[in-house]
Design a protein around this motif. Structure first.
Motif, PDB file in Angstrom:
ATOM      1  N   SER A   1     -29.840 -42.440  15.497  1.00 16.71           N
ATOM      2  CA  SER A   1     -28.587 -43.172  15.286  1.00 16.71           C
ATOM      3  C   SER A   1     -28.565 -43.747  13.880  1.00 16.71           C
ATOM      4  O   SER A   1     -29.590 -43.786  13.187  1.00 16.71           O
ATOM      5  CB  SER A   1     -28.427 -44.306  16.308  1.00 16.71           C
ATOM      6  OG  SER A   1     -29.426 -45.291  16.123  1.00 16.71           O
TER       7      SER A   1
ATOM      8  N   ARG B   1     -20.968 -48.993  21.317  1.00 20.23           N
ATOM      9  CA  ARG B   1     -22.379 -48.636  21.498  1.00 20.23           C
ATOM     10  C   ARG B   1     -22.735 -48.562  22.984  1.00 20.23           C
ATOM     11  O   ARG B   1     -23.456 -47.673  23.431  1.00 20.23           O
ATOM     12  CB  ARG B   1     -23.286 -49.626  20.791  1.00 20.23           C
ATOM     13  CG  ARG B   1     -24.759 -49.223  20.793  1.00 20.23           C
ATOM     14  CD  ARG B   1     -25.683 -50.328  20.303  1.00 20.23           C
ATOM     15  NE  ARG B   1     -25.320 -50.812  18.979  1.00 20.23           N
ATOM     16  CZ  ARG B   1     -24.749 -51.995  18.762  1.00 20.23           C
ATOM     17  NH1 ARG B   1     -24.485 -52.818  19.785  1.00 20.23           N
ATOM     18  NH2 ARG B   1     -24.458 -52.387  17.547  1.00 20.23           N
TER      19      ARG B   1
ATOM     20  N   SER C   1     -25.922 -39.241  21.549  1.00 21.56           N
ATOM     21  CA  SER C   1     -25.729 -39.797  22.890  1.00 21.56           C
ATOM     22  C   SER C   1     -26.047 -38.772  23.967  1.00 21.56           C
ATOM     23  O   SER C   1     -25.359 -37.744  24.086  1.00 21.56           O
ATOM     24  CB  SER C   1     -24.281 -40.272  23.054  1.00 21.56           C
ATOM     25  OG  SER C   1     -24.008 -41.338  22.172  1.00 21.56           O
TER      26      SER C   1
ATOM     27  N   TRP D   1     -23.089 -43.674  13.829  1.00 19.73           N
ATOM     28  CA  TRP D   1     -23.327 -42.383  14.481  1.00 19.73           C
ATOM     29  C   TRP D   1     -24.398 -42.612  15.534  1.00 19.73           C
ATOM     30  O   TRP D   1     -25.429 -43.210  15.266  1.00 19.73           O
ATOM     31  CB  TRP D   1     -23.806 -41.341  13.461  1.00 19.73           C
ATOM     32  CG  TRP D   1     -24.659 -40.263  14.073  1.00 19.73           C
ATOM     33  CD1 TRP D   1     -24.276 -39.323  14.989  1.00 19.73           C
ATOM     34  CD2 TRP D   1     -26.061 -40.033  13.828  1.00 19.73           C
ATOM     35  NE1 TRP D   1     -25.347 -38.529  15.326  1.00 19.73           N
ATOM     36  CE2 TRP D   1     -26.442 -38.932  14.628  1.00 19.73           C
ATOM     37  CE3 TRP D   1     -26.997 -40.643  13.013  1.00 19.73           C
ATOM     38  CZ2 TRP D   1     -27.746 -38.443  14.626  1.00 19.73           C
ATOM     39  CZ3 TRP D   1     -28.302 -40.159  13.017  1.00 19.73           C
ATOM     40  CH2 TRP D   1     -28.664 -39.058  13.812  1.00 19.73           C
ATOM     41  N   TRP D   2     -24.100 -42.169  16.745  1.00 20.60           N
ATOM     42  CA  TRP D   2     -25.077 -42.243  17.829  1.00 20.60           C
ATOM     43  C   TRP D   2     -25.273 -40.855  18.428  1.00 20.60           C
ATOM     44  O   TRP D   2     -24.301 -40.186  18.792  1.00 20.60           O
ATOM     45  CB  TRP D   2     -24.587 -43.187  18.935  1.00 20.60           C
ATOM     46  CG  TRP D   2     -24.391 -44.605  18.518  1.00 20.60           C
ATOM     47  CD1 TRP D   2     -25.350 -45.511  18.174  1.00 20.60           C
ATOM     48  CD2 TRP D   2     -23.148 -45.306  18.414  1.00 20.60           C
ATOM     49  NE1 TRP D   2     -24.791 -46.724  17.854  1.00 20.60           N
ATOM     50  CE2 TRP D   2     -23.434 -46.634  18.008  1.00 20.60           C
ATOM     51  CE3 TRP D   2     -21.815 -44.961  18.642  1.00 20.60           C
ATOM     52  CZ2 TRP D   2     -22.441 -47.584  17.804  1.00 20.60           C
ATOM     53  CZ3 TRP D   2     -20.826 -45.903  18.444  1.00 20.60           C
ATOM     54  CH2 TRP D   2     -21.137 -47.209  18.026  1.00 20.60           C
TER      55      TRP D   2
ATOM     56  N   ASN E   1     -23.022 -36.019  19.459  1.00 20.63           N
ATOM     57  CA  ASN E   1     -23.061 -36.940  18.333  1.00 20.63           C
ATOM     58  C   ASN E   1     -21.735 -37.691  18.333  1.00 20.63           C
ATOM     59  O   ASN E   1     -20.673 -37.093  18.154  1.00 20.63           O
ATOM     60  CB  ASN E   1     -23.211 -36.186  17.008  1.00 20.63           C
ATOM     61  CG  ASN E   1     -24.566 -35.535  16.859  1.00 20.63           C
ATOM     62  OD1 ASN E   1     -25.592 -36.206  16.878  1.00 20.63           O
ATOM     63  ND2 ASN E   1     -24.581 -34.214  16.712  1.00 20.63           N
TER      64      ASN E   1
ATOM     65  N   GLU F   1     -26.236 -47.064  11.960  1.00 24.09           N
ATOM     66  CA  GLU F   1     -25.153 -48.045  11.979  1.00 24.09           C
ATOM     67  C   GLU F   1     -25.056 -48.728  10.621  1.00 24.09           C
ATOM     68  O   GLU F   1     -26.046 -49.274  10.126  1.00 24.09           O
ATOM     69  CB  GLU F   1     -25.391 -49.089  13.080  1.00 24.09           C
ATOM     70  CG  GLU F   1     -25.386 -48.510  14.483  1.00 24.09           C
ATOM     71  CD  GLU F   1     -25.560 -49.585  15.548  1.00 24.09           C
ATOM     72  OE1 GLU F   1     -25.546 -50.787  15.198  1.00 24.09           O
ATOM     73  OE2 GLU F   1     -25.721 -49.234  16.741  1.00 24.09           O
TER      74      GLU F   1
END
Length: 812
Positions: free
Chosen positions: A493, A430, A457, A454-455, A442, A495
């Motif tokens: 995001s 993260r 970013s 999935w972040w 992504n 998680e």
């Protein structure tokens, strides 16, 4: 007679000499190319290496590098990467730096001027100064070792034949080159360069009554009354054309999209995380990614490397795996500036005049005198309309500048992926994701502990509420200025969601705190198909995931086809021949699949092009219509536009006394499609097979010239897949009905943490960029047929199966 006999003897001798010269030339050329091949075995002594490092090459030419330190394995990576992809590295850094004219001549001057105006070379130097001001940190040492390995190959290895043909001089690689590649990658992600000019021109020319039927992603109710500025229409159109020309001529590969999904242990047969990723990029030869496996004390890693960047953007260690797709966020804005009529060196800023900042760029041109380019810079960024005399001539009083996030941020991406490679927890990953500022990615993540994430970013720009970032903005008043950046905590995001999976297919993320971030997201087609697969009780194995990764069925197109057929109904015009009825039957029974022998996609894409052309070309004009059908915007619009019976687009503005209806356009387009396909493929519908019109060829820069295409290009091949299906082998719609694949999966990766040493992957062509290497195209058949090969990480297996061993030894 003696004279004639002597003449015949002379001709025979001359012919024999000519044949001998040809034989010697061909033999010499073959020998030269043979000795240029990458070296896969033996011993090489190299300066800069600290200890002996061993490289095992597997059956597909993938290096498995074992060394005593991280610096040594990255040095070895640079060396073997260069011996396979040096020409690719060279061309990418030249594209971004605006230095193609030096080796390719004046034809590339417009492209060089464009990239010099954007200032990628300046930014790359600034980033290098920022991140490599010292060389004490581990990531700096690793990156510099990678560059040293490349440069050792420049000093000791044979350069590719392309260097000889184009007379490219030796030039060492530096940290600046890392950031040149990163800048070029960011440009490929920045869809706004292509979309905003098209949307602005259509908006100014036609108004909101037309644009409301395009899926552009802003609230029509918040729109201002259109203000028509002829110079803005001209500038927008010509900037869009300029960008299209630049993109078409690039000898390097931009990103287009990607798929990625990660399953939690609850959804897998192994009870461990399963990970999948395939990045979508423009096809070329050699392919984009270079796979490598690195091992040293404390570091075990397998990754996909881009040419010239030391740290893999996609990969896995023994704890975590990560991949990327394009976020498609909006990080580009165009601004109309106001020039002082009394002093053309000044621009209006809020309430006063300020001087332009000026940068001089000298472009060296092969065979010609140097060309000096003057770049004017405003608070927003460079005046992009100056990149072309054709554009600048129509906007002298209101030139157009470009604000691009890449011009405002430090470019931390390389450091971020070094951190990913060393992640030992989801917190580490993260933190790495949060470092990514540009381009927008992504990041798909999974690990041995069962975490998935999935972040989104990047740094997301804050804009005033009234701003529509898809249109050219007011650069003078200060009202449309960006307001800073959202914190990473506000980025979309997910998680460890309750669904048990995360995914990305370049589609729109859900709102965060009620805000949908603007972007150039693709339609839901691939996303819906992925969700249809994964949102079930099924527990997935790696073997079953292989078929999903090459799925060619659209979850959206069948509804569009049904809408067209229901609208046409029983009109006699579509039943006027047996062939018409057979074609209707093809569409009626088609499930949206894109198999090589399918007739459905052949008919559908021909029909869709005709519908769009008959509906929109009269308003847009030929050039803008061609641009429109080449964008994500057309893909996003199709499923919404086709059912819209009231759209103004259906009426042909060239027929004054007739108001065309949607049904009339559908019928006309269907009749045209039948006639055109009959002329193209014959009267037997059984011969209308997708593989006859949907083909893939991996083009090399030198393959643009015949007959060199027969040597350097790979293909063409008939292929399955299509636009916006999971197996996204994409193409541009066109009148000819020949769908040459221009982009698609640049690799496919599947990994099960139940057996991390036996993940699987495939490359579209091969590891090597050298024509004579057996790894130039040895994965092509696997890729085209949807098959995979192993990503080996087990040392015993590697040593037992790899017969090619290259030992790199330090020179003391």
């Amino acid at each position: 007679m003696k004279v004639l006999k002597s003449l015949l003897i002379f001709i025979m001798v001359l012919s024999m000499l000519l044949v001998a010269v040809i034989v010697v030339g061909v033999t010499g050329g073959y020998v030269y190319l043979h000795f240029q091949k990458p070296r896969y075995a033996g011993e090489v002594d190299l300066k800069g290496l600290k200890a002996e490092t061993t490289v095992y090459f597997d059956a597909y030419g993938i290096p498995h590098i074992y060394g005593s330190s991280e610096e040594d394995v990255y040095f070895a990576l640079g060396y073997v990467h260069a011996q396979e992809r040096l020409f690719q590295m060279e061309m990418i850094r030249r594209v971004a730096a605006g230095r193609l004219s030096e080796i390719l001549g004046p034809d590339m001057l417009e492209t060089d001027t464009f990239f010099r105006t954007l200032g990628m070379g300046v930014r790359a130097r600034q980033s290098a100064d920022r991140f490599f001001a010292e060389s004490t940190q581990a990531y700096q040492k690793a990156a510099l070792a990678y560059l040293a390995g490349i440069n050792q190959y420049l000093d000791t290895g044979s350069r590719p034949v392309e260097f000889l043909i184009l007379n490219i001089p030796k030039e060492y690689f530096t940290p600046r080159d890392i950031f040149l590649v990163a800048n070029f990658m960011a440009f490929g992600f920045a869809e706004g360069f292509r979309m905003d000019p098209l949307i602005t021109k259509a908006y100014q020319k036609l108004g909101m009554d037309y644009l409301k039927d395009w899926t552009i992603d802003w609230d029509p109710g918040a729109e201002k009354i259109p203000v028509f500025k002829p110079e803005t229409v001209a500038a927008a159109g010509r900037i869009g054309t300029l960008v299209d020309r630049v993109m078409a001529d690039l000898p390097a590969t931009p990103w287009i999209g990607s798929n990625g999904w990660v399953l939690s242990p609850a959804k897998t047969a192994s009870g461990k995380v399963v990970f999948a990723n395939d990045t979508h990029m423009q096809y070329s030869q050699p392919s984009v990614w270079y796979e490598a496996h690195l091992e040293c004390p404390g570091f075990s890693f397998y990754g996909n490397h881009a040419a010239g960047i030391p740290f893999a953007l996609i990969g896995h260690n023994r704890f975590a795996a990560w991949g990327v797709t394009m976020f498609e966020n909006d990080d580009v804005d165009f601004f109309r500036e106001k020039v002082n009529p009394q002093n053309p060196d000044q621009v209006w800023v809020d309430d006063h005049w300020e001087p332009f900042k000026i940068r001089k760029e000298v472009i060296k041109v092969k065979g010609q005198a140097d060309v000096t380019v003057t770049v004017r810079i405003t608070r927003h960024g460079p005046v992009i309309s100056d990149a072309s005399q054709e554009v600048s001539a129509v906007v002298e009083r209101e030139p157009v500048s470009v604000w691009w996030a890449a011009d405002k941020l430090p470019f931390s991406i390389s450091y971020a992926f070094y951190m990913f490679a060393h992640a030992k927890s989801m917190d580490d990953a993260r933190e790495a994701a949060a470092l990514i500022d540009v381009p927008g990615l992504n990041v798909m993540y999974g690990d041995r502990d069962g975490n998935i994430a999935w972040w989104a970013s990047c740094k997301l720009a804050k804009r005033p509420e009234h701003v529509n970032s898809k249109l050219f903005l007011d650069g003078a008043s200060g009202r449309d200025e960006p307001l800073g950046w959202h914190p990473f905590s506000k980025n979309p995001s997910s998680e460890n969601p309750l669904s048990g999976f995360v995914y990305s297919a370049n589609n729109q993320p859900a709102a965060v705190d009620g805000v949908l971030y603007p972007g150039y997201y693709v339609p839901e087609n691939r996303a819906r198909r992925i969700v249809d697969y994964l949102d079930t009780p099924k527990k997935w194995s790696l073997e079953e995931m292989q078929s999903m990764s090459v799925d060619g069925v659209s979850a959206v197109i069948p509804a569009t086809v049904r809408e067209i057929l229901d609208t046409i109904g029983d009109d006699p015009a579509v039943k006027k021949s047996e062939l018409h009825q057979q074609v209707m039957q093809v569409l009626d029974t088609w499930d949206g699949g894109h198999a090589i022998d399918a007739a459905g996609p052949v008919v559908y894409y021909k029909l869709l092009y005709n519908i769009m052309e008959n509906a929109m070309a009269d308003e847009l004009g030929k050039e803008d219509f061609t641009a429109f059908v080449s964008t994500h915007l057309m893909k996003r619009t199709t499923a919404v536009f086709i059912p819209n019976d009231t759209s103004l687009w259906w009426d042909d503005i060239t027929t004054q006394d007739v108001r065309e209806t949607r049904q009339a356009i559908f019928i006309k387009s269907f009749d045209q499609a039948v006639a055109e396909l009959r002329d193209q493929l014959g009267s037997d519908v059984a011969d209308w097979q997708w593989g006859r019109v949907h083909t893939l060829e991996h083009g090399h820069l030198l393959g643009n010239k015949k007959p060199l295409d027969k040597f350097f290009n790979v293909g063409p091949f008939p292929v399955m897949g299509g636009n916006e299906v999971i197996n996204n082998l994409g193409f541009k719609l066109n009148k000819a009905g020949r769908y040459t694949v221009s982009f698609g999966p640049a690799m496919r990766i599947l990994l099960d943490f139940g057996d991390v040493e036996n993940s699987i992957s495939v490359n579209p062509t091969g590891q090597s960029g050298h024509l004579m290497s057996k790894h130039y195209d040895d994965q092509t058949e696997l890729f085209n047929k949807g098959r995979f090969r192993k990503q080996m990480m087990n040392r015993e297996e590697i040593q037992a199966t790899c017969s090619n061993i290259l030992r790199l030894r330090p020179i003391n």
